[in-house]
Design an enzyme around this catalytic site. Structure first.
Site, PDB file in Angstrom:
ATOM      1  N   SER A  50     -11.529   1.679   7.699  1.00 38.19           N
ATOM      2  CA  SER A  50     -11.596   0.254   8.056  1.00 38.19           C
ATOM      3  C   SER A  50     -12.975  -0.366   7.931  1.00 38.19           C
ATOM      4  CB  SER A  50     -11.064   0.018   9.480  1.00 38.19           C
ATOM      5  OG  SER A  50      -9.708   0.300   9.512  1.00 38.19           O
TER       6      SER A  50
ATOM      7  N   ASP B 157      -5.965  -2.187  12.112  1.00 37.87           N
ATOM      8  CA  ASP B 157      -7.394  -1.952  11.880  1.00 37.87           C
ATOM      9  C   ASP B 157      -8.237  -2.937  12.672  1.00 37.87           C
ATOM     10  OD1 ASP B 157      -6.262  -0.244  10.112  1.00 37.87           O
ATOM     11  OD2 ASP B 157      -6.942  -1.274   8.312  1.00 37.87           O
TER      12      ASP B 157
HETATM   13  C1  GLA Z   1      -4.198  -0.021   6.192  1.00 37.32           C
HETATM   14  C2  GLA Z   1      -3.790  -1.359   6.801  1.00 37.32           C
HETATM   15  C3  GLA Z   1      -3.232  -1.183   8.206  1.00 37.32           C
HETATM   16  C4  GLA Z   1      -2.141  -0.106   8.234  1.00 37.32           C
HETATM   17  C5  GLA Z   1      -2.614   1.162   7.524  1.00 37.32           C
HETATM   18  C6  GLA Z   1      -1.515   2.193   7.404  1.00 37.32           C
HETATM   19  O1  GLA Z   1      -5.286   0.523   6.880  1.00 37.32           O
HETATM   20  O2  GLA Z   1      -4.882  -2.252   6.842  1.00 37.32           O
HETATM   21  O3  GLA Z   1      -2.744  -2.402   8.698  1.00 37.32           O
HETATM   22  O4  GLA Z   1      -0.948  -0.585   7.691  1.00 37.32           O
HETATM   23  O5  GLA Z   1      -3.106   0.891   6.221  1.00 37.32           O
HETATM   24  O6  GLA Z   1      -1.134   2.629   8.654  1.00 37.32           O
END
Ligand code: GLA
Length: 346
Positions: free
Chosen positions: A112, A159
């Site tokens: 993230s 995230d």
């Molecule tokens: C990415 C997205 C999240 C989530 C994950 C999988 O990180 O930004 O919102 O869907 O993938 O869990």
């Protein structure tokens, strides 16, 4: 009454990244996730200026230089700046900032880094425009929308909400439908590691496909967050069945893993992580051979309770949970991460 920002004062906004312990590809159907904010940060250090954002990056060669208000965030060059202009576009602010951004998160590594940049930007813009502060949920919702307007990726809330509302020492059980966040303490002698495997490839188009497939499955059996494993058989398409099976079983695993964590039953917790990986690999098909190999290696290491890919997949990081005896020296690049508090401004 708001205190006017001193135009010469330096402001520091920083946001942690996150690692998801269990519950992937469940958030955008309002399911359950169990992530934690980690002690790796994206930090913006800047001074307020009028009508522009000027940002140099310690990790990227090109500088962001854009006028405010932002009209078309998706067209921002350099591309990393879209996360910044997406937020500025939604806030429609006139005052910006000039400074630098740096991060201790691997970029494009599934931890993230983009949500962290959005949150640091949002906090910075609110501060330099003397706007009232937002709740962590409001901040997360703003940043999630910013990601969508800037990149077209229909991400869930996990995230941004995790990076905004992290709690030191705890994982966060998030119900992505009610948006309730419940901290679950992680025992002091339990160590969480992430291991970077590879930069993500094709992640955004494949991600959007999965979101669309879950929506198709829901047209046939109703909300996946409420569905039982048995009802998945009523879906008329084999691929959609497997996608739905992953989501429904993953929600159940998150609930059971939360109970196990609260009871400090790390053996059960680890088994659920291993099952989660298997389902992401076989049913949801978002893992890669390299990630599978890294997960297998971690799972076979004595002292490791369980391991899985983490985040959206198609590369990025794996996560594993271990006791203090685990010899992680042969797990190349594994780094210990600690659960920390959420994004903040100084
Ligand atoms: C990415 C997205 C999240 C989530 C994950 C999988 O990180 O930004 O919102 O869907 O993938 O869990």
């Amino acid at each position: 009454m708001f205190i006017t920002t001193n135009l010469s004062a330096e402001v520091i906004a920083r946001s942690p990244g996150r690692v998801n312990l269990i519950g992937d590809h469940t958030d955008y159907t309002g399911g359950m996730v169990l992530p934690m904010a980690i002690d790796r940060y994206t930090t913006i250090t800047a001074n307020p200026i009028a009508a522009a954002i000027q940002l140099t990056s310690a990790d990227q060669p090109d500088k962001l230089n854009c006028k405010l208000p932002v009209v078309e965030p998706a067209a921002t060059v350099p591309a990393w700046g879209r996360y910044v202009t997406g937020v500025a576009h939604l806030l429609q602010v006139r005052r910006g900032f000039s400074g630098s951004v740096s991060t201790t998160l691997p970029l494009g590594g599934g931890l993230s880094s983009s949500a962290a940049l959005e949150l640091a930007t949002a906090l910075m813009l609110l501060a330099v425009n003397d706007l009232p502060s937002l709740t962590t949920l409001e901040l997360a919702q703003l940043c999630r929308r910013a990601e969508f307007v800037a990149t077209d990726v229909p991400c869930g809330i996990m995230d941004q909400l995790t990076c905004a509302s992290g709690v030191s020492g705890s994982a966060l059980l998030i119900d992505c439908h009610s948006l309730q966040v419940s901290p679950i303490e992680i025992p002091h002698d339990v160590h969480v590691y992430v291991q970077f495997v590879a930069h993500r490839k094709l992640a955004s188009s494949a991600y959007s496909d999965r979101v669309a497939q879950c929506a198709q499955a829901e047209q046939q059996i109703g909300p996946l967050r409420l569905a039982e494993v048995g009802s998945v058989r009523n879906i008329d398409d084999e691929v959609l069945q497997r996608r739905a099976l992953h989501v429904v079983s993953e929600n159940d695993r998150v609930r059971r893993a939360t109970v196990a964590l609260a009871l400090q039953d790390m053996t059960t917790f680890g088994q659920l992580m291993n099952e989660s990986h298997q389902s992401l690999r076989d049913n949801f098909e978002v893992s890669t051979e390299q990630m599978d190999e890294a997960v297998r290696h971690a799972q076979q290491t004595p002292g490791v309770f369980g391991a899985r890919m983490t985040g959206g997949g198609f590369g990025g990081c794996i996560v594993f949970v271990a006791d203090a005896t685990a010899d992680i020296d042969n797990l190349e690049g594994a780094m210990l991460v600690k659960p920390v508090g959420g994004a903040e401004i100084n």
